[in-house]
Design a protein around this motif. Structure first.
Motif, PDB file in Angstrom:
ATOM      1  N   GLU A 293      -3.712  55.301  79.546  1.00 24.18           N
ATOM      2  CA  GLU A 293      -2.869  54.156  79.863  1.00 24.18           C
ATOM      3  C   GLU A 293      -3.141  53.684  81.283  1.00 24.18           C
ATOM      4  N   ILE A 294      -4.030  52.698  81.400  1.00 29.05           N
ATOM      5  CA  ILE A 294      -4.369  52.206  82.733  1.00 29.05           C
ATOM      6  C   ILE A 294      -3.249  51.363  83.318  1.00 29.05           C
ATOM      7  N   GLY A 295      -2.205  51.095  82.527  1.00 24.59           N
ATOM      8  CA  GLY A 295      -1.038  50.432  83.084  1.00 24.59           C
ATOM      9  C   GLY A 295      -0.336  51.271  84.134  1.00 24.59           C
ATOM     10  N   LEU A 296      -0.602  52.592  84.156  1.00 27.68           N
ATOM     11  CA  LEU A 296      -0.013  53.455  85.187  1.00 27.68           C
ATOM     12  C   LEU A 296      -0.694  53.275  86.540  1.00 27.68           C
ATOM     13  N   VAL A 297      -1.904  52.710  86.550  1.00 23.11           N
ATOM     14  CA  VAL A 297      -2.657  52.583  87.799  1.00 23.11           C
ATOM     15  C   VAL A 297      -1.947  51.660  88.792  1.00 23.11           C
ATOM     16  N   PRO A 298      -1.527  50.439  88.390  1.00 23.65           N
ATOM     17  CA  PRO A 298      -0.775  49.618  89.348  1.00 23.65           C
ATOM     18  C   PRO A 298       0.523  50.278  89.804  1.00 23.65           C
ATOM     19  N   LEU A 299       1.203  50.987  88.901  1.00 25.03           N
ATOM     20  CA  LEU A 299       2.426  51.689  89.286  1.00 25.03           C
ATOM     21  C   LEU A 299       2.126  52.695  90.391  1.00 25.03           C
ATOM     22  N   GLY A 300       1.054  53.472  90.222  1.00 26.60           N
ATOM     23  CA  GLY A 300       0.681  54.427  91.252  1.00 26.60           C
ATOM     24  C   GLY A 300       0.238  53.758  92.540  1.00 26.60           C
ATOM     25  N   ALA A 301      -0.530  52.677  92.423  1.00 25.62           N
ATOM     26  CA  ALA A 301      -1.050  51.998  93.614  1.00 25.62           C
ATOM     27  C   ALA A 301       0.080  51.435  94.469  1.00 25.62           C
ATOM     28  N   PHE A 302       1.021  50.779  93.828  1.00 26.74           N
ATOM     29  CA  PHE A 302       2.114  50.197  94.603  1.00 26.74           C
ATOM     30  C   PHE A 302       3.072  51.282  95.100  1.00 26.74           C
ATOM     31  N   GLY A 303       3.162  52.408  94.385  1.00 24.87           N
ATOM     32  CA  GLY A 303       3.956  53.527  94.876  1.00 24.87           C
ATOM     33  C   GLY A 303       3.387  54.093  96.175  1.00 24.87           C
ATOM     34  N   ASN A 412      -3.585  49.568 101.699  1.00 25.60           N
ATOM     35  CA  ASN A 412      -3.637  49.933 100.288  1.00 25.60           C
ATOM     36  C   ASN A 412      -2.990  48.862  99.419  1.00 25.60           C
ATOM     37  N   GLY A 413      -1.853  48.308  99.871  1.00 27.45           N
ATOM     38  CA  GLY A 413      -1.197  47.247  99.118  1.00 27.45           C
ATOM     39  C   GLY A 413      -2.063  46.003  99.012  1.00 27.45           C
ATOM     40  N   LEU A 414      -2.708  45.617 100.113  1.00 26.95           N
ATOM     41  CA  LEU A 414      -3.565  44.443 100.093  1.00 26.95           C
ATOM     42  C   LEU A 414      -4.770  44.648  99.171  1.00 26.95           C
ATOM     43  N   VAL A 415      -5.374  45.846  99.246  1.00 26.15           N
ATOM     44  CA  VAL A 415      -6.513  46.151  98.374  1.00 26.15           C
ATOM     45  C   VAL A 415      -6.074  46.160  96.918  1.00 26.15           C
ATOM     46  N   ALA A 416      -4.895  46.710  96.637  1.00 29.58           N
ATOM     47  CA  ALA A 416      -4.399  46.755  95.258  1.00 29.58           C
ATOM     48  C   ALA A 416      -4.206  45.349  94.712  1.00 29.58           C
ATOM     49  N   VAL A 417      -3.586  44.473  95.493  1.00 25.42           N
ATOM     50  CA  VAL A 417      -3.386  43.088  95.041  1.00 25.42           C
ATOM     51  C   VAL A 417      -4.732  42.422  94.774  1.00 25.42           C
ATOM     52  N   TYR A 418      -5.697  42.645  95.661  1.00 19.30           N
ATOM     53  CA  TYR A 418      -7.016  42.036  95.492  1.00 19.30           C
ATOM     54  C   TYR A 418      -7.710  42.556  94.240  1.00 19.30           C
ATOM     55  N   ILE A 419      -7.669  43.877  94.038  1.00 13.37           N
ATOM     56  CA  ILE A 419      -8.338  44.471  92.871  1.00 13.37           C
ATOM     57  C   ILE A 419      -7.705  43.975  91.582  1.00 13.37           C
TER      58      ILE A 419
END
Length: 627
Positions: A293-303, A412-419
């Motif tokens: 479940e790659i939907g967990l990846v954004p949850l982890g990134a923003f956490g 990390n937040g900026l990179v996550a939004v960009y990715i």
């Protein structure tokens, strides 16, 4: 099939490998941290400059082999039996630990640096074997659980090794001797465990290795080309190692200088972070329903960002206290909140990395998986070097430790939004995962029959507006759904459907141009090897019963003869998102909170026999009498 990830620990195809890699991770960290304590406290005549020189040299010598040998390690792992290769590496570890033991006993830094380079080389060679072995030994539905156990075990072993190395070398008498004995004993235990790993034949025994390391490194990195999902996952993993390298490097000084702790607090903050990683890793299987479940990846990134920022807000500057023990730190103002932030940063890291590792193992070509892991290791090493350089630059600019941690969290937040803007699949899966798990309890069967690669058509009965999201959250491959353009344009769901690459369609009488564009988009998606989902009834059921399947699906198969996976949806007719209450002329109200929904697939149908009528018959049989 195992009932949970922990059942793998009772199976020979997993347990010996798990124990082997656990022993290796523990030994790496016992050796490295004992060496740091030896340099800092037990070798006479070293001033602060010499201590800094040897400490940084040690860090560089351990990372260097990952840059030099990862590419060759990837080739080697594909040419040999992985179980036999691991046994050879564990024998080499015994020899390296004997060398390290001599270095500890004679306080010889040259010998210890040579041993450290040897351990780094052994780890670089083991990496491609470690992650490539899982998809070869485990079933597809066990990958998330297997990766979760490996990740959680590795971080706990790192924690235990870090503490153990410091404690062993810190013994007033015979510290070097105890450390030497421990290193050899653990290496022997790892070798004994490796002897029980079942044979895992070479996936490409005829591969001809390139003996030029630079050329092979570039060639290994090129393995990632043309694999967008794999490349993005590898970059995501490497980014986590960048984030983690900065955070872990600051924790000892953070504990002493900012939190005011004594020698008890530094191990405590490391333990909180490591326990969080282990907990987050183990949570992945539970939250994902044993799917990747790659939907967990954004949850982890923003956490990582949210709790990293909160860590700064709790303690933006040094406390002014000093010598606080572990209990005193926790009882101090903000202590428990800092501890919770450290745990939740770790949990977020586990949620972030485990699905990415599992996705790489699932989607990378099996014959090139070891080289893909090798490419990942090369990038991990480069990102860790970049992390060290960034930290040095930030400190040179005058930033404090809390400010460096804050800058890392924000970055990390900026990179996550960009990715996630570049790769909307991650965010789409996250949104669909959240929505579906809030609204329903989904149970799926038979979806593993969908081919792991290549084009395919998924056909299902159409009960509610949420059907595409239910299927997106249940099927492990990305699916481009064909849907009524009115559903596609629903205000709250349109961004999700657009991110998922859904294809809007209209009837021939309503908008013939849109219908033709839809059929052309379907053909292009199947030509590109994607999975396309369609609801052949042409619209939502108005009475809960399956309507006749329309012949448009036959037009699709006439142009693209691909396998067809029939799927039945049950339990959605009573939901607020069906037309049940509309037909009764009353408000759409849910009958149950988080109602049970079932998704059941049958065996794939050959395109030559998958007429619309036959697809309808199979879906009716799969659904039974329940709506």
């Amino acid at each position: 099939m195992a009932d949970s990830q922990f059942a793998l620990l009772a199976q020979r195809r997993f347990l010996p490998f798990f124990l082997t890699q656990l022993a290796g991770a523990f030994n790496d960290n016992v050796f490295r941290n004992a060496l740091l304590v030896l340099i800092a406290y037990r070798i006479a005549g070293l001033d602060a400059g010499a201590i800094g020189l040897w400490t940084n040299l040690a860090a560089g010598l351990f990372v260097l082999p990952f840059l030099l040998f990862s590419a060759s390690a990837g080739q080697w792992a594909e040419r040999v039996d992985k179980a036999r290769a691991i046994r050879h590496l564990k024998l080499a570890e015994i020899a390296i630990m004997l060398l390290a033991g001599a270095g500890f006993l004679f306080a010889s830094l040259p010998l210890l640096m040579l041993a450290l380079f040897g351990m780094g080389t052994q780890s670089a060679l083991f990496g491609p074997l470690k992650y490539a072995i899982l998809p070869q030994a485990l079933q597809a539905r066990e990958l998330v659980g297997g990766n979760a156990l490996v990740e959680s075990g590795t971080f706990l072993a790192i924690l235990a090794g870090t503490l153990g190395g410091a404690l062993l070398m810190g013994r007033a008498q015979h510290g070097p001797a105890w450390t030497a004995v421990c290193g050899v004993a653990v290496a022997v235990a790892g070798w004994l465990a490796s002897r029980a790993i079942p044979s895992l034949p070479a996936v490409d025994p005829d591969l001809v290795p390139d003996r030029n390391p630079l050329r092979q490194t570039l060639r290994t990195l090129r393995v990632l080309r043309g694999q967008r999902a794999v490349l993005n996952s590898v970059l995501g993993i490497s980014w986590f190692w960048f984030f983690g390298a900065i955070v872990l490097a600051q924790l000892p000084a953070y504990a002493r200088d900012v939190l005011g702790g004594n020698e008890q607090v530094a191990p405590l903050v490391l333990a909180l972070f490591s326990i969080g990683i282990a907990a987050g890793s183990l949570l992945c299987e539970r939250l994902s329903g044993r799917r990747i479940e790659i939907g967990l990846v954004p949850l982890g990134a923003f956490g990582l960002t949210v709790f990293g920022i909160d860590l700064y807000l709790v303690r933006p500057a040094a406390t002014g206290a000093s010598g606080l023990g572990a209990l005193a730190f926790l009882q101090a103002p903000g202590g428990l909140r800092i501890a919770l932030d450290l745990v939740l940063i770790g949990v977020s890291g586990g949620l972030y990395t485990v699905p990415l590792y599992a996705l790489v193992q699932q989607r990378a070509p099996r014959r090139r998986l070891s080289q893909t892991i090798a490419a990942n290791n090369i990038l991990n090493a480069l990102f860790m070097v970049a992390a060290a350089l960034l930290a040095l630059a930030l400190f040179a600019l005058g930033l404090t430790i809390p400010q460096v941690l804050l800058a890392t969290a924000v970055l990390n937040g900026l990179v996550a939004v960009y990715i996630f803007s570049l790769v909307p699949e991650f965010l789409m899966r996250f949104l669909s995962w959240v929505l579906i798990n809030l609204l329903y309890r989904v149970r799926s069967r038979g979806l593993d029959a969908l081919p792991e690669e290549g084009p395919a058509l998924v056909v299902a009965n159409h009960v509610s507006f949420m059907d595409p999201l239910v299927l997106m959250g249940s099927i492990k491959r990305p699916v481009r759904f064909v849907m009524d353009h009115r559903i596609y344009r629903l205000p709250l769901l349109k961004p999700v459907f657009r991110a998922a690459g859904c294809i809007p369609i209209a009837g021939a009488r309503e908008d013939p141009a849109l219908m033709e564009r839809a059929f052309e988009a379907i053909a292009q998606a199947l030509d590109a090897g994607e999975v396309v989902g369609i609801f052949p009834e042409g619209g939502l059921t108005r009475d809960g019963a399956i309507q006749p399947f329309r012949p448009g699906v036959e037009r699709i198969l006439a142009r693209n003869p691909v396998p067809v996976l029939p799927v039945a949806l049950r339990g959605l007719w009573a939901s607020m998102w069906s037309r049940r209450d509309s037909a009764l002329g009353r408000a759409r109200l849910p009958r149950r909170i988080r109602a049970r929904v079932e998704v059941e697939a049958g065996p794939p149908m050959a395109p030559g026999t998958a007429s619309a009528a036959e697809q309808e018959r199979v879906v009716r049989a799969l659904r039974g009498d329940d709506a």
